[in-house]
Design a protein around this motif. Structure first.
Motif, mmCIF file in Angstrom:
data_model
loop_
_atom_site.group_PDB
_atom_site.id
_atom_site.type_symbol
_atom_site.label_atom_id
_atom_site.label_comp_id
_atom_site.label_asym_id
_atom_site.label_seq_id
_atom_site.Cartn_x
_atom_site.Cartn_y
_atom_site.Cartn_z
ATOM 1 N N SER A 15 46.083 30.975 66.735
ATOM 2 C CA SER A 15 44.679 31.002 67.157
ATOM 3 C C SER A 15 43.749 31.534 66.065
ATOM 4 O O SER A 15 42.531 31.468 66.209
ATOM 5 N N VAL A 16 44.330 32.045 64.980
ATOM 6 C CA VAL A 16 43.527 32.631 63.898
ATOM 7 C C VAL A 16 43.066 31.516 62.969
ATOM 8 O O VAL A 16 43.882 30.823 62.350
ATOM 9 N N LYS A 17 41.748 31.333 62.866
ATOM 10 C CA LYS A 17 41.201 30.248 62.051
ATOM 11 C C LYS A 17 40.296 30.733 60.909
ATOM 12 O O LYS A 17 40.288 30.139 59.841
ATOM 13 N N MET A 18 39.514 31.778 61.168
ATOM 14 C CA MET A 18 38.583 32.280 60.149
ATOM 15 C C MET A 18 38.848 33.761 59.915
ATOM 16 O O MET A 18 38.777 34.566 60.862
ATOM 17 N N VAL A 19 39.183 34.107 58.652
ATOM 18 C CA VAL A 19 39.578 35.486 58.353
ATOM 19 C C VAL A 19 38.920 35.960 57.063
ATOM 20 O O VAL A 19 38.417 35.162 56.262
ATOM 21 N N VAL A 56 51.303 37.845 49.262
ATOM 22 C CA VAL A 56 50.126 37.474 50.054
ATOM 23 C C VAL A 56 50.176 35.991 50.404
ATOM 24 O O VAL A 56 49.834 35.592 51.530
ATOM 25 N N CYS A 57 50.638 35.174 49.455
ATOM 26 C CA CYS A 57 50.743 33.731 49.705
ATOM 27 C C CYS A 57 51.707 33.443 50.856
ATOM 28 O O CYS A 57 51.387 32.677 51.777
ATOM 29 N N ASN A 58 52.901 34.045 50.808
ATOM 30 C CA ASN A 58 53.888 33.829 51.875
ATOM 31 C C ASN A 58 53.378 34.342 53.223
ATOM 32 O O ASN A 58 53.660 33.747 54.271
ATOM 33 N N TRP A 59 52.645 35.419 53.189
ATOM 34 C CA TRP A 59 52.082 36.002 54.417
ATOM 35 C C TRP A 59 51.027 35.072 55.019
ATOM 36 O O TRP A 59 51.015 34.817 56.214
ATOM 37 N N LEU A 60 50.165 34.516 54.177
ATOM 38 C CA LEU A 60 49.126 33.613 54.674
ATOM 39 C C LEU A 60 49.719 32.329 55.257
ATOM 40 O O LEU A 60 49.150 31.731 56.182
ATOM 41 N N LYS A 61 50.865 31.902 54.710
ATOM 42 C CA LYS A 61 51.505 30.673 55.209
ATOM 43 C C LYS A 61 51.940 30.803 56.656
ATOM 44 O O LYS A 61 52.086 29.799 57.361
ATOM 45 N N THR A 62 52.160 32.039 57.120
ATOM 46 C CA THR A 62 52.584 32.232 58.516
ATOM 47 C C THR A 62 51.432 32.003 59.491
ATOM 48 O O THR A 62 51.664 31.897 60.696
ATOM 49 N N PHE A 63 50.198 31.943 58.953
ATOM 50 C CA PHE A 63 49.031 31.621 59.784
ATOM 51 C C PHE A 63 48.675 30.158 59.495
ATOM 52 O O PHE A 63 47.948 29.856 58.547
ATOM 53 N N HIS A 64 49.184 29.256 60.311
ATOM 54 C CA HIS A 64 49.147 27.836 59.993
ATOM 55 C C HIS A 64 47.763 27.206 60.129
ATOM 56 O O HIS A 64 47.493 26.176 59.506
ATOM 57 N N ASN A 65 46.899 27.779 60.944
ATOM 58 C CA ASN A 65 45.639 27.105 61.281
ATOM 59 C C ASN A 65 44.403 27.729 60.612
ATOM 60 O O ASN A 65 43.284 27.530 61.090
ATOM 61 N N ILE A 66 44.609 28.473 59.550
ATOM 62 C CA ILE A 66 43.460 29.099 58.879
ATOM 63 C C ILE A 66 42.573 28.029 58.254
ATOM 64 O O ILE A 66 43.048 27.125 57.556
ATOM 65 N N GLU A 67 41.272 28.147 58.516
ATOM 66 C CA GLU A 67 40.294 27.197 57.975
ATOM 67 C C GLU A 67 39.339 27.842 56.963
ATOM 68 O O GLU A 67 38.841 27.172 56.062
ATOM 69 N N VAL A 68 39.060 29.138 57.135
ATOM 70 C CA VAL A 68 38.112 29.856 56.274
ATOM 71 C C VAL A 68 38.728 31.182 55.847
ATOM 72 O O VAL A 68 39.274 31.920 56.687
ATOM 73 N N ILE A 69 38.654 31.477 54.542
ATOM 74 C CA ILE A 69 39.093 32.790 54.023
ATOM 75 C C ILE A 69 37.965 33.377 53.189
ATOM 76 O O ILE A 69 37.560 32.803 52.167
#
Length: 450
Positions: A15-19, A56-69
């Motif tokens: 559910s996490v899309k914008m972080v 950090v890269c491997n950690w971000l990959k676990t959030f599949h639906n990120i649209e904005v960082i």
């Protein structure tokens, strides 16, 4: 009782899309972690005990639906975001961009300008102030009393000018002019003049050897000086006088210096002056006023001795503050002083304008203006500024996204402060697992009860 260390994940990662992400210190200067905040509900999503690019890269990959960082300009997070989510919208934080440019301009000012910038006097010196400056020690006071007596002034008039009693003036006038004691140089000034003479001799010797054909390495070896020092000696623009000599650190008295001089020239005592400026916010001591006035007298007397035009000084620190503050918010520089500084150093005016233009571009919502600003800034041959612009060019897409979108890293900065508070509550004696559990449990508590 709930075991914090074994608490399961409280966030649905899908559910996490914008972080926004930022680093925080686990152990300052030794180890750091990374925190992620959801831009939609303003809550901390997750934490890891590293800020290494791969972690950090491997950690971000676990959030599949990120649209904005949203992130700062660190290469670590830029690379990690690109490698983990190539199509994600990366936003460079506006605050960090403006802060980076401000630091660049300040570095240039510190590198190029002396600690005190000399400018012409912005206010005329009254007779009372001249009397104040020309009486830096007992010898000068006696000479001043004799001079005014010859001009026809009465003992009472001279006493008023010197802020002394008539009896003291009578004692001064009783001393024959040929028996007036000589002014003694301050020990620090004698040491300074001796150091200047020694350095002038070294410079002369180095330049003579250079004219004779000796290479810099050999000159440095024979004179037991560093290679850079000899290069400075051979530079025709090299100044013998250290720019830091006789520098006053702008402390509590800085905003009130001119007022102290005027009040003292009017005959007010130091305790009286202290009472006046104390009501305006001064928190220093009476002794500081006396020390300041003695240094002012010595400086003005030196100018009279060398027949130089009267001048005053503006602290370099004040020029740096003008990069990110309005002139009216700085108590250590006046409008007239500011104008005189810009007359002497017109490049400063251009740099201040460049900084303001950059701020306007960042909040303009028009990314094309950034290209215009970069073209305008290219003409300045300032290494620090060129490095800053190279960084912007490498991250140009994220910087322009920062102009277009309203997202920023403010939530991350606030969350880092929250983590610091939790660490202090535990006196820093916590493992990362316990710290993470307490932080995320606090977020769960807010989600349930807000």
């Amino acid at each position: 009782m709930l075991c914090l260390k074994k608490m399961p994940s409280i966030v649905d990662k899908s559910s996490v899309k914008m972080v926004c992400v930022d680093d925080f210190a686990l152990r300052k200067r030794f180890s750091y972690g990374t925190v992620m905040i959801n831009l939609e509900n303003h809550r901390i999503v997750d934490m890891i005990p590293s800020r290494d690019t791969n972690d950090v890269c491997n950690w971000l990959k676990t959030f599949h639906n990120i649209e904005v960082i949203s992130r700062d300009g660190a290469i670590t997070y830029a690379s990690a975001a690109t490698n983990s989510h190539p199509d994600v919208i990366q936003i460079s934080d506006r605050f960090h961009l403006i802060k980076g440019l401000s630091e660049v301009i300040c570095k240039y000012i510190f590198r190029e300008f002396p600690a005190r910038v000399e400018i012409p006097l912005t206010e005329s010196v009254t007779d009372e102030m001249k009397a104040l400056y020309n009486t830096a020690n007992r010898s000068l006071r006696i000479k001043f009393a004799h001079e005014k007596r010859r001009e026809g002034l009465t003992i009472s008039d001279i006493a008023l000018l010197l802020h002394s009693s008539p009896k003291t003036i009578q004692k001064y006038l009783a001393i024959p002019e040929d028996q007036i004691p000589e002014s003694k140089e301050i020990a620090r000034e004698r040491q300074h003049q001796l150091a200047i003479k020694q350095k002038e001799q070294e410079i002369k010797e180095a330049r003579e050897m250079a004219l004779a054909g000796y290479p810099i390495e050999q000159i440095a070896s024979q004179m037991h000086r560093a290679h850079k020092t000899i290069q400075n000696y051979l530079n025709p623009d090299f100044s013998v006088t250290n720019g830091h000599y006789n520098v006053r650190i702008p402390r509590k008295l800085a905003p009130y210096e001119n007022e102290v001089i005027k009040l003292r020239s009017q005959g007010l005592t130091y305790p009286q002056i202290h009472d006046i400026i104390y009501k305006k916010g001064y928190t220093g001591s009476v002794a500081s006023l006396r020390m300041f006035m003695q240094k002012e007298r010595t400086r003005m007397h030196e100018q009279n001795e060398t027949e130089k035009p009267h001048s005053e000084y503006v602290q370099r620190k004040s020029l740096c503050q003008l990069v990110y503050k309005k002139l009216e918010d700085i108590g250590t520089i006046t409008v007239k002083q500011y104008q005189e500084v810009l007359k002497k150093y017109p490049l400063l005016s251009e740099l201040y304008t460049l900084t303001k233009d950059f701020c306007n571009v960042i909040f303009s919502k028009n990314p094309t203006k950034l290209d215009e600003w970069i073209n305008a800034a290219q003409k300045y041959d300032i290494p620090e500024l060129q490095t800053f612009m190279n960084g912007i060019k490498k991250d140009i897409t994220a910087v322009k996204n920062g102009i277009i979108y309203s997202y920023n890293n403010g939530l991350a900065e606030g969350s880092v402060n929250k983590i610091k508070v939790i660490k202090r509550v535990m006196y820093g004696r916590n493992s990362f697992e316990l710290l993470k559990a307490k932080v995320l449990f606090g977020e769960l508590f807010h989600v349930k009860f807000n």
